[in-house]
Design a protein around this motif. Structure first.
Motif, short mmCIF file in Angstrom:
data_model
loop_
_atom_site.label_atom_id
_atom_site.label_comp_id
_atom_site.label_asym_id
_atom_site.label_seq_id
_atom_site.Cartn_x
_atom_site.Cartn_y
_atom_site.Cartn_z
N ALA A 1 -9.94 1.01 2.59
CA ALA A 1 -8.85 0.03 2.44
C ALA A 1 -9.29 -1.23 1.70
CB ALA A 1 -8.32 -0.35 3.83
N GLY A 2 -10.60 -1.37 1.49
CA GLY A 2 -11.13 -2.59 0.85
C GLY A 2 -10.44 -2.95 -0.46
N PRO A 3 -10.24 -1.96 -1.36
CA PRO A 3 -9.60 -2.30 -2.64
C PRO A 3 -8.17 -2.85 -2.50
CG PRO A 3 -10.71 -0.18 -2.77
CD PRO A 3 -10.72 -0.58 -1.32
N TRP A 4 -7.59 -2.65 -1.31
CA TRP A 4 -6.25 -3.22 -1.05
C TRP A 4 -6.36 -4.57 -0.31
CZ3 TRP A 4 -3.77 -1.71 4.12
CH2 TRP A 4 -2.66 -2.54 4.39
N ILE A 5 -7.04 -4.56 0.84
CA ILE A 5 -6.88 -5.72 1.74
C ILE A 5 -7.59 -6.99 1.23
CG2 ILE A 5 -6.42 -4.37 3.82
CD1 ILE A 5 -9.26 -4.72 4.70
N SER A 6 -8.52 -6.84 0.31
CA SER A 6 -9.19 -8.04 -0.20
C SER A 6 -8.88 -8.27 -1.67
CB SER A 6 -10.70 -7.93 0.01
OG SER A 6 -11.00 -7.80 1.38
N ARG B 1 -1.44 -1.03 -4.33
CA ARG B 1 -2.75 -0.62 -3.77
C ARG B 1 -2.61 -0.17 -2.32
NH1 ARG B 1 -8.22 -2.80 -6.06
NH2 ARG B 1 -7.72 -2.66 -8.26
N LYS B 2 -1.72 -0.81 -1.61
CA LYS B 2 -1.48 -0.40 -0.22
C LYS B 2 -1.03 1.06 -0.17
CE LYS B 2 1.27 -1.60 3.84
NZ LYS B 2 2.34 -2.42 4.40
N GLU B 3 -0.16 1.41 -1.08
CA GLU B 3 0.35 2.79 -1.12
C GLU B 3 -0.75 3.78 -1.46
OE1 GLU B 3 3.82 3.65 -3.50
OE2 GLU B 3 4.84 1.92 -2.62
N ILE B 4 -1.59 3.41 -2.42
CA ILE B 4 -2.69 4.32 -2.82
C ILE B 4 -3.65 4.52 -1.65
CG2 ILE B 4 -4.69 4.56 -4.34
CD1 ILE B 4 -3.06 2.87 -6.41
N VAL B 5 -3.97 3.42 -0.97
CA VAL B 5 -4.89 3.49 0.17
C VAL B 5 -4.31 4.39 1.26
CG1 VAL B 5 -5.77 2.11 2.10
CG2 VAL B 5 -6.16 1.36 -0.25
N ALA B 6 -3.02 4.27 1.49
CA ALA B 6 -2.37 5.12 2.51
C ALA B 6 -2.44 6.59 2.11
CB ALA B 6 -0.92 4.68 2.71
N ALA B 7 -2.29 6.85 0.80
CA ALA B 7 -2.36 8.24 0.33
C ALA B 7 -3.78 8.79 0.45
CB ALA B 7 -1.88 8.32 -1.12
N LEU B 8 -4.77 7.93 0.24
CA LEU B 8 -6.17 8.37 0.32
C LEU B 8 -6.61 8.61 1.77
CD1 LEU B 8 -7.77 5.83 -2.19
CD2 LEU B 8 -8.05 8.32 -2.32
N ASP C 1 -4.81 13.19 -8.98
CA ASP C 1 -4.30 11.84 -9.27
C ASP C 1 -5.09 10.79 -8.50
OD1 ASP C 1 -3.22 12.91 -6.93
OD2 ASP C 1 -1.48 11.57 -7.00
N LEU C 2 -5.40 11.09 -7.25
CA LEU C 2 -6.16 10.11 -6.46
C LEU C 2 -7.60 10.00 -6.96
CD1 LEU C 2 -4.84 10.88 -2.85
CD2 LEU C 2 -4.35 8.86 -4.26
N ARG C 3 -8.16 11.12 -7.40
CA ARG C 3 -9.53 11.07 -7.92
C ARG C 3 -9.58 10.21 -9.18
NH1 ARG C 3 -10.62 16.19 -8.41
NH2 ARG C 3 -10.39 16.30 -10.67
N ARG C 4 -8.57 10.34 -10.02
CA ARG C 4 -8.53 9.50 -11.23
C ARG C 4 -8.42 8.02 -10.84
NH1 ARG C 4 -5.72 13.86 -13.47
NH2 ARG C 4 -3.70 13.05 -12.81
N THR C 5 -7.63 7.74 -9.81
CA THR C 5 -7.47 6.34 -9.38
C THR C 5 -8.79 5.76 -8.90
OG1 THR C 5 -5.20 6.75 -8.71
CG2 THR C 5 -6.26 4.82 -7.76
N VAL C 6 -9.49 6.49 -8.02
CA VAL C 6 -10.74 5.93 -7.49
C VAL C 6 -11.82 5.89 -8.57
CG1 VAL C 6 -10.20 6.61 -5.12
CG2 VAL C 6 -11.68 8.08 -6.49
#
Ligand SMILES: [Zn+2]
Length: 500
Positions: free
Chosen positions: A88-93, A467-474, A174-179
């Protein structure tokens, strides 16, 4: 430099090392304690008199491990392990301006002071890397509120998704590309910024100091760790890391290095008497011996370890090995509050669920010693803070004896550790100055801080919604992968799970 005498009359002072509770007077000369003695002590003419006979007076509590930026992330996740927090770090901070860094740090500092903490080891975080301006904003927050602090920016050159074996490959495309896009920069610019901060630090180093925090061993390449060791040697600056916090980290270290994370840090030249390991939940006896041999410290964070399910640190074993132990709250984004009374109580309690042998439990005064002297030593502020004694800084917390935690007063140490949740803290003095008086801050406007925080969060929540949405999907993918990885056998057992 003397700025005048204050004499505190008749308080019940606690000395954790000698387990002594005695009424007496304390003479303060400017920022320092000049003398301690029986009630009615003779003092210089003109000394300001203050009756504290309704208070327990303790050395200000020392928070040996937290994250000032974490205050804006409190309560974000519920069933989060450490790995889900890192996910969640890439979202919450994310998306923090310099003003946000100041604000978050101030909020953390206020939460600590109102619960009697006067000094903190803050592992702050700035994306994408630390900057001189960002570090000065953090220091400025502590300077304004009047808290003593050692500030160390967390740094890494490998992302969470880089270092957990098989994790990135387990993700949908899609998530692998994002990270993949969240890869971190090479470390050079981060360390250059730290070098500049160290070389030009404009703050009084009795109050504010700077160190470095290669944040998690496996998140740093060997070249990066070696460069951190060189920088620390050059400036004699402290180094702090999250060491063997979770089982996954301990297992992964063994898999990657063929030795423990602590042994790897030692081989990289980072284990010195300037080194603090946060958590150390999964240390084995060899790790503890190395830590002791090098004069290193552990910052024990029991609330965080239980909140994130990281395990229970073997604190008695660390003490037996002669490792210095301080206590930390950890950041508000992993253990929510900044309450050192809670850290003290939990340090005692955790020791008791690990063994039936009461001789190996942490006693109330011992836990308080960790929360004061242990933390001071970990910060390199030994013989400056952590005790009420001549020559020490006048960093004191005053606990109201009419708080119900102390009614009736049977044993001040036991009641401080087990009955008091910090609500009794009525006044806090740092460097001879009352920064908190009669339950109110004297150096900041708390209402304005709350209003500024609400405004900042409106903007940050809007800017980080994607980012919150991506983190939830991950999250389900990371959870499954890490639970599976962590179920492998390991020779240290620090969690109450029949699967280890
Ligand atoms: Zn931490």
């Amino acid at each position: 430099m003397s700025t005048g005498f204050i004499v505190l009359r008749g308080g019940l002072s606690l000395d954790a090392t000698e387990r002594r509770a005695e009424r007496g007077d304390i003479l303060i000369d400017g920022t320092e304690i000049r003398d301690c003695g029986p009630c009615g002590m003779a003092v210089p003419d003109g000394a300001i008199e203050r009756d504290v006979s309704g208070s327990i007076v303790i050395p200000g509590l020392v928070n040996a491990h937290t994250h000032g930026h974490g205050s804006l992330g409190k309560g974000r996740g519920d069933l989060w392990s450490l790995e889900l927090l890192l996910n969640a770090g890439p979202w919450i901070s994310a998306g923090r301006s310099h003003e946000d860094k100041y604000l978050a740090t101030m909020l953390t500092a206020a939460d600590m002071i109102r619960r009697g903490a006067t000094a903190v080891y803050d592992l702050t975080w700035e994306q994408p890397r630390p900057s001189v301006e960002g570090m000065h904003q953090v220091a400025r927050a502590y300077d304004t509120i009047g808290m003593r602090a050692l500030i160390a920016p967390m740094m890494a050159d490998l992302s969470f998704y880089d270092i957990v074996p098989g994790l990135a490959d387990s993700l949908p495309d899609d998530l692998r590309r994002t990270v993949d896009g969240w890869r971190l920069d090479p470390f050079g610019a981060s360390l250059e910024a730290c070098r500049e901060v160290l070389a030009t630090w404009p703050f009084d180093t009795d109050r504010l100091r700077f160190g470095i925090a290669p944040t998690i061993p496996m998140h740093c390449t060997d070249d990066f760790l070696a460069a951190c060791a060189r920088l620390s040697d050059e400036f004699q600056c402290p180094v702090h890391t999250h060491m063997a916090e979770s089982k996954l980290q301990a297992l992964n270290g063994q898999l990657t290095y063929g030795k423990s994370l602590t042994a790897h840090f030692d081989d990289m030249g980072l284990l010195t008497d300037r080194f603090t390991a946060a958590h150390g939940v999964w240390l084995d006896p060899d790790d503890m011996r190395r830590m002791a041999d090098r004069g290193a410290s552990v910052a024990h964070c029991p609330a965080s370890n239980m909140r994130l399910g990281s395990g229970l640190a073997q604190i008695r074993e660390l003490c037996d090995a002669s490792v210095n132990v301080g206590l930390g709250s950890d950041g508000s984004n992993s253990s929510d509050n900044q309450n050192m009374f809670e850290a003290t109580r939990l340090a005692a309690y955790v020791s008791r669920v690990l063994t039936h042998d009461i001789n190996r439990w942490v006693a109330s005064a011992e836990a308080l010693e960790m929360a004061t002297i242990g933390g001071a030593r970990a910060m390199g502020f030994e013989r400056l803070i952590g005790r009420i004694a001549p020559g020490y800084k006048a960093d004191l917390a005053f606990l109201d004896l009419h708080d119900l935690a102390y009614v009736p007063l049977n044993d001040a140490f036991n009641q401080l550790a087990y009955a008091d949740d910090g609500s009794s803290v009525s006044d806090v003095m740092i460097d001879g100055r009352f920064v908190y008086e009669n339950h109110c801050f004297t150096t900041i406007d708390l209402d304005a801080l709350i209003a500024d925080t609400e405004r900042a969060m409106e903007r940050l929540n809007r800017d980080t919604a994607d980012r919150k949405e991506i983190v939830a999907a991950l999250e389900p993918h990371v959870a499954d992968h890490c639970i599976c990885f962590s179920s492998r056998p390991h020779h240290v057992a620090s969690i109450c799970d029949k699967h280890g």
